[in-house]
Write an enzyme that holds these catalytic residues in place. Structure first.
Site, PDB file in Angstrom:
ATOM      1  N   LYS A  22       0.852  -1.209   0.000  1.00  0.00           N
ATOM      2  CA  LYS A  22       0.000   0.000   0.000  1.00  0.00           C
ATOM      3  C   LYS A  22       0.879   1.247   0.000  1.00  0.00           C
ATOM      4  CE  LYS A  22      -1.473   1.603   4.077  1.00  0.00           C
ATOM      5  NZ  LYS A  22      -1.171   2.990   4.470  1.00  0.00           N
ATOM      6  N   ASN A  23       1.846   1.312   0.898  1.00  0.00           N
ATOM      7  CA  ASN A  23       2.628   2.548   1.057  1.00  0.00           C
ATOM      8  C   ASN A  23       3.518   2.826  -0.149  1.00  0.00           C
ATOM      9  OD1 ASN A  23       1.295   2.963   3.417  1.00  0.00           O
ATOM     10  ND2 ASN A  23       2.984   2.309   4.742  1.00  0.00           N
ATOM     11  N   ARG A  93      -3.593  10.930   4.160  1.00  0.00           N
ATOM     12  CA  ARG A  93      -2.504  11.892   4.275  1.00  0.00           C
ATOM     13  C   ARG A  93      -1.547  11.867   3.106  1.00  0.00           C
ATOM     14  NH1 ARG A  93      -1.014  13.752   8.493  1.00  0.00           N
ATOM     15  NH2 ARG A  93       1.156  13.635   7.911  1.00  0.00           N
ATOM     16  N   CYS A 117      -3.632  12.648  13.105  1.00  0.00           N
ATOM     17  CA  CYS A 117      -4.485  11.451  13.090  1.00  0.00           C
ATOM     18  C   CYS A 117      -4.387  10.811  14.473  1.00  0.00           C
ATOM     19  CB  CYS A 117      -4.055  10.489  11.990  1.00  0.00           C
ATOM     20  SG  CYS A 117      -2.521   9.667  12.370  1.00  0.00           S
ATOM     21  N   ARG A 122       1.664  14.291  13.247  1.00  0.00           N
ATOM     22  CA  ARG A 122       2.036  14.058  11.842  1.00  0.00           C
ATOM     23  C   ARG A 122       2.347  15.366  11.093  1.00  0.00           C
ATOM     24  NH1 ARG A 122      -0.230   8.965  10.366  1.00  0.00           N
ATOM     25  NH2 ARG A 122       1.372   8.866   8.772  1.00  0.00           N
ATOM     26  N   PRO A 123       3.274  16.194  11.576  1.00  0.00           N
ATOM     27  CA  PRO A 123       3.590  17.460  10.899  1.00  0.00           C
ATOM     28  C   PRO A 123       4.207  17.220   9.517  1.00  0.00           C
ATOM     29  CG  PRO A 123       5.219  17.010  12.582  1.00  0.00           C
ATOM     30  CD  PRO A 123       4.143  15.974  12.743  1.00  0.00           C
ATOM     31  N   ASP A 125       6.494  19.706   8.223  1.00  0.00           N
ATOM     32  CA  ASP A 125       7.479  20.794   8.125  1.00  0.00           C
ATOM     33  C   ASP A 125       8.693  20.419   7.277  1.00  0.00           C
ATOM     34  OD1 ASP A 125       7.754  19.033  10.334  1.00  0.00           O
ATOM     35  OD2 ASP A 125       9.309  20.301  11.189  1.00  0.00           O
ATOM     36  N   ASP A 305       4.766   0.368  12.278  1.00  0.00           N
ATOM     37  CA  ASP A 305       3.473  -0.157  11.832  1.00  0.00           C
ATOM     38  C   ASP A 305       3.219  -1.575  12.322  1.00  0.00           C
ATOM     39  OD1 ASP A 305       3.496   1.498   8.578  1.00  0.00           O
ATOM     40  OD2 ASP A 305       3.185   2.221  10.614  1.00  0.00           O
ATOM     41  N   ARG A 397      -8.613   0.097   4.703  1.00  0.00           N
ATOM     42  CA  ARG A 397      -7.781   1.108   4.049  1.00  0.00           C
ATOM     43  C   ARG A 397      -6.433   0.524   3.632  1.00  0.00           C
ATOM     44  NH1 ARG A 397      -7.260   6.661   7.116  1.00  0.00           N
ATOM     45  NH2 ARG A 397      -5.703   6.752   5.455  1.00  0.00           N
TER      46      ARG A 397
HETATM   47  C1  EPZ Z   1       4.801   6.764   6.575  1.00  0.00           C
HETATM   48  O1  EPZ Z   1       4.110   7.833   7.178  1.00  0.00           O
HETATM   49  C2  EPZ Z   1       3.798   5.627   6.465  1.00  0.00           C
HETATM   50  N1  EPZ Z   1       2.678   6.034   5.617  1.00  0.00           N
HETATM   51  C3  EPZ Z   1       3.292   5.260   7.857  1.00  0.00           C
HETATM   52  O2  EPZ Z   1       2.433   4.137   7.708  1.00  0.00           O
HETATM   53  C4  EPZ Z   1       4.473   4.867   8.726  1.00  0.00           C
HETATM   54  O3  EPZ Z   1       4.018   4.635  10.041  1.00  0.00           O
HETATM   55  C5  EPZ Z   1       5.515   5.987   8.743  1.00  0.00           C
HETATM   56  O4  EPZ Z   1       5.905   6.326   7.395  1.00  0.00           O
HETATM   57  C6  EPZ Z   1       6.770   5.607   9.513  1.00  0.00           C
HETATM   58  O5  EPZ Z   1       7.363   4.485   8.943  1.00  0.00           O
HETATM   59  C7  EPZ Z   1       2.826   5.965   4.265  1.00  0.00           C
HETATM   60  O6  EPZ Z   1       3.862   5.599   3.753  1.00  0.00           O
HETATM   61  C8  EPZ Z   1       1.636   6.352   3.459  1.00  0.00           C
HETATM   62  P1  EPZ Z   1       7.217   9.877   8.620  1.00  0.00           P
HETATM   63  P2  EPZ Z   1       4.810   9.311   7.205  1.00  0.00           P
HETATM   64  O7  EPZ Z   1       7.204  11.141   7.837  1.00  0.00           O
HETATM   65  O8  EPZ Z   1       5.522   9.535   5.949  1.00  0.00           O
HETATM   66  C9  EPZ Z   1       8.008  13.102  11.999  1.00  0.00           C
HETATM   67  C10 EPZ Z   1       0.461   2.897   7.864  1.00  0.00           C
HETATM   68  O9  EPZ Z   1      -0.029   2.326   8.834  1.00  0.00           O
HETATM   69  N2  EPZ Z   1       7.915  14.105  10.909  1.00  0.00           N
HETATM   70  O10 EPZ Z   1       8.345   8.913   8.431  1.00  0.00           O
HETATM   71  O11 EPZ Z   1       3.783  10.286   7.619  1.00  0.00           O
HETATM   72  C11 EPZ Z   1       6.633  12.544  12.336  1.00  0.00           C
HETATM   73  O12 EPZ Z   1       5.974  13.361  13.272  1.00  0.00           O
HETATM   74  C12 EPZ Z   1       1.046   4.281   8.030  1.00  0.00           C
HETATM   75  O13 EPZ Z   1       0.556   2.402   6.720  1.00  0.00           O
HETATM   76  C13 EPZ Z   1       8.149  15.447  11.198  1.00  0.00           C
HETATM   77  O14 EPZ Z   1       8.409  15.810  12.348  1.00  0.00           O
HETATM   78  O15 EPZ Z   1       5.856   9.102   8.399  1.00  0.00           O
HETATM   79  C14 EPZ Z   1       6.925  11.195  12.916  1.00  0.00           C
HETATM   80  O16 EPZ Z   1       7.261  11.341  14.286  1.00  0.00           O
HETATM   81  C15 EPZ Z   1       0.789   4.834   9.418  1.00  0.00           C
HETATM   82  N3  EPZ Z   1       8.056  16.358  10.203  1.00  0.00           N
HETATM   83  C16 EPZ Z   1       8.194  10.757  12.177  1.00  0.00           C
HETATM   84  O17 EPZ Z   1       8.723  11.937  11.552  1.00  0.00           O
HETATM   85  C17 EPZ Z   1       7.755  15.995   8.905  1.00  0.00           C
HETATM   86  O18 EPZ Z   1       7.696  16.873   8.011  1.00  0.00           O
HETATM   87  C18 EPZ Z   1       7.916   9.695  11.118  1.00  0.00           C
HETATM   88  O19 EPZ Z   1       7.085  10.261  10.163  1.00  0.00           O
HETATM   89  C19 EPZ Z   1       7.526  14.630   8.629  1.00  0.00           C
HETATM   90  C20 EPZ Z   1       7.619  13.704   9.646  1.00  0.00           C
END
Ligand code: EPZ
Length: 428
Positions: A22-23, A93, A117, A122-123, A125, A305, A397
Site C-alpha cells: 500500500k505505502n 494523508r 491522526c 504528523r507534521p 514541516d 506499523d 484502508r
Molecule cells: C509513513 O508515514 C507511512 N505512511 C506510515 O504508515 C508509517 O508509520 C511511517 O511512514 C513511519 O514508517 C505511508 O507511507 C503512506 P514519517 P509518514 O514522515 O511519511 C516526523 C500505515 O499504517 N515528521 O516517516 O507520515 C513525524 O511526526 C502508516 O501504513 C516530522 O516531524 O511518516 C513522525 O514522528 C501509518 N516532520 C516521524 O517523523 C515531517 O515533516 C515519522 O514520520 C515529517 C515527519
C-alpha cells in the site's frame, strides 16, 4: 459503520498470497503525475487508500483506470487542475504528496494541509522546508499550502529525522528540478527504494536508494513505462504474527524476506520458526510466544506499523515485554481495547509494559486506526469466545480482503457491513 466478529481458538494453516505494498503504491501514484505518457502499475493492492489516491489523481486531471485484479493504468500527460481539496487530503494523508509532483509539472500547486491522526500530530514541516529549498515560494493560508516555482533548482537537503513521507515527496519533486539535489539522512524503507526504482524507470536519475544519502539529478521530462509494486511487508508481518498468535503454520507467498528482516528476527526471538523458500516465507508459531523487548525505529529498525499487532501478540507471552514507540507520540491508544479483553498493559510515556497473561477473552472493541484494527484481529484470533471489532473500515484502508484471507487459513470470522450512503468503502 461496519464490524467484524472473530471467533478465537482456530489454528491458522495454509498459504496466504501477499498483496502489493500500500505505502509503495501511494508514493508511486503521487510520482506518476510527473510523467507525460501511459504508466501501467502491476501488483497494486485493492485497498481503500489506493482508491482515494485514484480519486485524487482523477481530480487533478489524470486518466486512471483500474483493470484486472491488480493493474492500474495512469496517464497524467494532461493535468487540468492544480488544487487538491481538504475533503480528499483529510481522507488519506499521503495524497498531500501530490503537492510536489503538481508543482514540478506545472509551476504551481495548492494542496490542503493534512491534519493529524489518531497516532500523532504528523507534521509536514520537512516537506515544506525541502520544497522551499528547491526554489519554490511557499505560503500557508486557510489550511492550504500554496507553492509557486517557474523553475525548481537542485539543492542540498538535510532531514532532522529520516521521514518516509518527506523523502518520498522530495525525491519526486527534485526529479524535475534543474541540477543535482542531495538528501542527507533520507529514509531507507523498502518503499522508498521501490519509488526510486519506479521514477528511474520513467527516466529519472536517482542514486543511493536504500541508503541515507540520496542524489537526484533533475531531468527535463519523465515518460510512461510499466512497473510492478513490491509485496506489502506490513501485510506479510501481520499474517506472520497471526500465525504465531494461533500456534499456526502458514506460508507467506510472494513475501520478500530482505524487507521483513527486522520483524522476522523479533518473531524468532519470540519463538517462531522461520524458513525461507524461493517464493515466500514459512512461519510456524510456538504454543505460546516468549516475551521480548522492542524499540520501533526507522528502517532497518523494527517498523512502527508492526508495533500494534506485536503488542497484541505479546499480551499472552510467557513473561513481561517492553515496547518503546519512538516515532509516534500516541500510538498506544488501542491498548485500552486490548485491556477490555484481559490484557495487562501499562503505558508509561512512549513505552508499553506488557505483562503476559495466560489467555484473552473475547469482547466488543473498536478499531481506531489501520494497524490498531489489525492488532485487535490478532487478539480476537487468540481470545476465548467472540470478539466484535467495530469501525473495521479502518482496516480496509490498508489490508486487501483481510477477513477472506484469514478464513482461507482456517479463521472463523463474520463481516457485517452497513452501506453508508455516499461513502464508498472501496470503489471499483
Ligand atoms: C509513513 O508515514 C507511512 N505512511 C506510515 O504508515 C508509517 O508509520 C511511517 O511512514 C513511519 O514508517 C505511508 O507511507 C503512506 P514519517 P509518514 O514522515 O511519511 C516526523 C500505515 O499504517 N515528521 O516517516 O507520515 C513525524 O511526526 C502508516 O501504513 C516530522 O516531524 O511518516 C513522525 O514522528 C501509518 N516532520 C516521524 O517523523 C515531517 O515533516 C515519522 O514520520 C515529517 C515527519
Amino acid at each position: 459503520m461496519d464490524k467484524i466478529i472473530v471467533t478465537g481458538g482456530c489454528r491458522l494453516e495454509g498459504t496466504v498470497p501477499i498483496s502489493g505494498s500500500k505505502n509503495s503504491t501511494l508514493a508511486i501514484m503521487a510520482g506518476a503525475l510527473l510523467a507525460r505518457g501511459k504508466i501501467v502499475l502491476r501488483n497494486v493492492p485493492r485497498v481503500g487508500d489506493v482508491y482515494t489516491m485514484v480519486e485524487m489523481l482523477r481530480y487533478l486531471g489524470a486518466t486512471v483506470e483500474i483493470n484486472g485484479c491488480d493493474v492500474v493504468t495512469i496517464d497524467a500527460t494532461y493535468l487540468n487542475n492544480r488544487e487538491a481539496p481538504y475533503e480528499l487530503v483529510k481522507k488519506m494523508r499521503a495524497s498531500f504528496w501530490v503537492l510536489g509532483s503538481t508543482l514540478a509539472r506545472t509551476g504551481y500547486a495548492r494542496v490542503a494541509l493534512p491534519g493529524g491522526c489518531d497516532i500523532g500530530a504528523r507534521p509536514v514541516d520537512f516537506h515544506i522546508k525541502g520544497i522551499q529549498q528547491l526554489g519554490a515560494q511557499v505560503s500557508l493560508e486557510h489550511g492550504f499550502v500554496e507553492a509557486t516555482a517557474s523553475q525548481l533548482r537542485g539543492s542540498d537537503i538535510y532531514f532532522d529525522f529520516p521521514s518516509v513521507g518527506a523523502t518520498a515527496h522530495l525525491m519526486i519533486t527534485a526529479s524535475l528540478a534543474r541540477g543535482i539535489t542531495t538528501i542527507e539522512n533520507a529514509a531507507q524503507e523498502p518503499e522508498i527504494v521501490d519509488l526510486a526504482r519506479f521514477l528511474n524507470a520513467l527516466g529519472a536519475r536517482i542514486q543511493g536508494m536504500g541508503t541515507k544519502h540520496l542524489q537526484i539529478e533533475g531531468v527535463d521530462e519523465l515518460y510512461g513505462n510499466e512497473y510492478t509494486i513490491i509485496p506489502d511487508r506490513m501485510e506479510a508481518g501481520t499474517f506472520a504474527i497471526a500465525a504465531m498468535a494461533t500456534g499456526g503454520d502458514i506460508f507467506l507467498r510472494n513475501a520478500f524476506w530482505e524487507d521483513m528482516q527486522p520483524v522476522l528476527s523479533k518473531l524468532e526471538e519470540a519463538g517462531t520458526s522461520i524458513s525461507l523458500e524461493w517464493n515466500g516465507i514459512r512461519v510456524e508459531g510456538p504454543d505460546r510466544p516468549h516475551a521480548t523487548d522492542i524499540k520501533t525505529m526507522p528502517h532497518p529498525g523494527f517498523p512502527t506499523d508492526m508495533q500494534q499487532p506485536m503488542t497484541a501478540l505479546l499480551s499472552v507471552a510467557d513473561g513481561t515485554s517492553i515496547i518503546n514507540e519512538t516515532l509516534y507520540e500516541s500510538r498506544f491508544k488501542y491498548a485500552q481495547e486490548l485491556a477490555r479483553m484481559g490484557a495487562d498493559i501499562k503505558i508509561e510515556g512512549r513505552s508499553a509494559i506488557i505483562k503476559g497473561v495466560p489467555r484473552l477473552t473475547g469482547a466488543p472493541v473498536v478499531a481506531s486506526d489501520l494497524r490498531a484494527g489489525a492488532a485487535l484481529v490478532i487478539a480476537g484470533l487468540m481470545a476465548e469466545g467472540e470478539t466484535e471489532i467495530a469501525s473495521f473500515h479502518h482496516v480496509d484502508r490498508g489490508y486487501e480482503r483481510l477477513e477472506e484471507k484469514l478464513c482461507a487459513l482456517g479463521a472463523q470470522t463474520q463481516r457485517f457491513q452497513e452501506w453508508v450512503e455516499g461513502e464508498e468503502l472501496c470503489s471499483v
